[in-house]
Design an enzyme around this catalytic site. Structure first.
Site, PDB file in Angstrom:
ATOM      1  N   ASP A  62       0.755  -1.270   0.019  1.00  0.00           N
ATOM      2  CA  ASP A  62      -0.085   0.032   0.001  1.00  0.00           C
ATOM      3  C   ASP A  62       0.771   1.355   0.044  1.00  0.00           C
ATOM      4  O   ASP A  62       0.514   2.329  -0.520  1.00  0.00           O
ATOM      5  CB  ASP A  62      -1.028   0.128   1.080  1.00  0.00           C
ATOM      6  CG  ASP A  62      -2.098  -0.810   1.259  1.00  0.00           C
ATOM      7  OD1 ASP A  62      -2.336  -1.378   0.167  1.00  0.00           O
ATOM      8  OD2 ASP A  62      -2.889  -0.891   2.075  1.00  0.00           O
ATOM      9  N   GLU A  84      -4.751   9.325   4.934  1.00  0.00           N
ATOM     10  CA  GLU A  84      -5.128  10.209   6.154  1.00  0.00           C
ATOM     11  C   GLU A  84      -4.024  11.339   6.171  1.00  0.00           C
ATOM     12  O   GLU A  84      -2.821  10.910   5.569  1.00  0.00           O
ATOM     13  CB  GLU A  84      -5.014   9.506   7.239  1.00  0.00           C
ATOM     14  CG  GLU A  84      -3.969   8.884   7.901  1.00  0.00           C
ATOM     15  CD  GLU A  84      -3.249   7.570   7.189  1.00  0.00           C
ATOM     16  OE1 GLU A  84      -2.299   7.384   6.639  1.00  0.00           O
ATOM     17  OE2 GLU A  84      -4.317   6.511   7.183  1.00  0.00           O
ATOM     18  N   ARG A 137      -6.316  16.673  24.420  1.00  0.00           N
ATOM     19  CA  ARG A 137      -5.215  16.135  24.902  1.00  0.00           C
ATOM     20  C   ARG A 137      -5.127  14.814  24.597  1.00  0.00           C
ATOM     21  O   ARG A 137      -5.775  13.852  25.008  1.00  0.00           O
ATOM     22  CB  ARG A 137      -5.159  16.532  26.278  1.00  0.00           C
ATOM     23  CG  ARG A 137      -5.226  17.698  26.825  1.00  0.00           C
ATOM     24  CD  ARG A 137      -4.994  17.798  28.245  1.00  0.00           C
ATOM     25  NE  ARG A 137      -3.931  17.474  28.993  1.00  0.00           N
ATOM     26  CZ  ARG A 137      -3.805  16.961  30.145  1.00  0.00           C
ATOM     27  NH1 ARG A 137      -4.829  17.088  31.025  1.00  0.00           N
ATOM     28  NH2 ARG A 137      -2.590  16.525  30.700  1.00  0.00           N
ATOM     29  N   ASP A 157      -1.973  11.794  22.207  1.00  0.00           N
ATOM     30  CA  ASP A 157      -0.789  11.625  21.593  1.00  0.00           C
ATOM     31  C   ASP A 157      -0.984  11.969  20.107  1.00  0.00           C
ATOM     32  O   ASP A 157       0.255  12.483  19.552  1.00  0.00           O
ATOM     33  CB  ASP A 157      -0.405  10.113  21.371  1.00  0.00           C
ATOM     34  CG  ASP A 157      -0.171   9.581  22.713  1.00  0.00           C
ATOM     35  OD1 ASP A 157       0.255  10.468  23.530  1.00  0.00           O
ATOM     36  OD2 ASP A 157       0.239   8.341  22.743  1.00  0.00           O
ATOM     37  N   SER A 190      -7.369   1.115  13.376  1.00  0.00           N
ATOM     38  CA  SER A 190      -6.603   0.815  14.260  1.00  0.00           C
ATOM     39  C   SER A 190      -6.735   1.561  15.739  1.00  0.00           C
ATOM     40  O   SER A 190      -6.573   1.155  16.789  1.00  0.00           O
ATOM     41  CB  SER A 190      -5.001   0.706  13.885  1.00  0.00           C
ATOM     42  OG  SER A 190      -5.132  -0.053  12.756  1.00  0.00           O
TER      43      SER A 190
END
Length: 272
Positions: free
Chosen positions: A67, A135, A162, A164, A180
């Site tokens: 991909d 994305e 807030r 990651d 995921s």
């Protein structure tokens, strides 16, 4: 027809399949241009014309890899793509190596359809970055250090997140990183964009499905920590508090060579 050939030369199987494709198309009298990077190892494709990916003016682009190879091709060239999978899952690369030559026979016969998928446009400080088929990911630049993001939709304040990171996904990307991270799976015919938090602090922070005409603005809110913007796993740039990021549906589309438009059958096969 004029074909472009993009090969993941780091995979031995990809080189073998590419040679079979090249031989097949040469026997059919078709013109083939190989991406210039694949010609760095002259033993792979001797005497074959090569051009940079963005300069390849072709009717059909063939990618042999995973991909990632296909996404890189779609970033740099607008031609419809037939992906031959020699990677892992290969959700976007529909054709197995053993089926590559029969698939090309169908292409030469005109026995296929071109499916158009929406792409995501990213504006960084007024500069347009490469479009994303899957994305754009905005992630903390410091491992284990949470980031803050201010999110606006159509100029309205939506949330101070807030986390990651945050994923801005197309329907095509909903079966990739966004899935995921707990995002919903969208039928590629749905006209929408998805915002998916990555490891958010608040349990109430959930994925949001937006209409694809929405204008999404995201700012890094932490005064010192930087973030990294990654587009389709390839293009990346460091982002700080002073930077501006704007995401919208692109006017360009990703075009896929398809032999079966049954998304649900394809999804079940790949997710086994």
């Amino acid at each position: 027809m004029r074909f472009g050939l993009v090969v993941h030369t780091g995979k031995k199987r990809a080189i073998e399949v590419a040679k079979e494709i090249l031989s097949f198309l040469n026997e059919k009298g078709e013109e083939v241009i190989v991406e210039e990077g694949a010609l760095q190892e002259k033993k792979f494709f001797k005497g074959v014309p090569g051009l940079p990916l963005e300069k390849m003016d072709v009717d059909v682009m063939i990618t042999v890899g995973g991909d990632g190879t296909l996404l890189r091709t779609l970033q740099k060239n607008p031609a419809p793509v037939m992906g031959v999978n020699v990677g892992e899952v290969g959700f976007l690369t529909d054709v197995n190596p053993d089926s590559a030559l029969p698939a090309l026979e169908r292409v030469l016969e005109g026995n296929y359809v071109i499916e158009e998928r929406s792409k995501l446009q990213t504006i960084y400080n007024g500069e347009r970055l490469p479009d994303a088929t899957n994305e754009a990911v905005l992630h903390t630049a410091s491992i284990s250090k949470m980031q803050k993001f201010e999110i606006y939709v159509d100029m309205y304040w939506a949330e101070l997140l807030r986390a990651d990171g945050i994923i801005i996904s197309t329907p095509t990307g909903s079966t990739c990183y966004a899935m995921s991270a707990g995002g919903p799976i969208l039928d590629p015919r749905v006209n929408a964009l998805i915002l998916v938090p990555i490891a958010p602090y608040k349990i109430s922070a959930r994925p949001i499905v937006l209409p694809d005409h929405a204008v999404i603005t995201i700012k890094v809110a932490h005064p010192r920590r930087k973030a990294v913007l990654v587009i389709d796993g390839a293009y990346q740039v460091k982002i700080s508090k002073s930077d501006s990021l704007l995401f919208t549906k692109s006017k360009a589309v990703a075009r896929f060579i398809k032999f079966d438009l049954n998304f649900y059958k394809h999804f079940q096969e790949k997710m086994r």
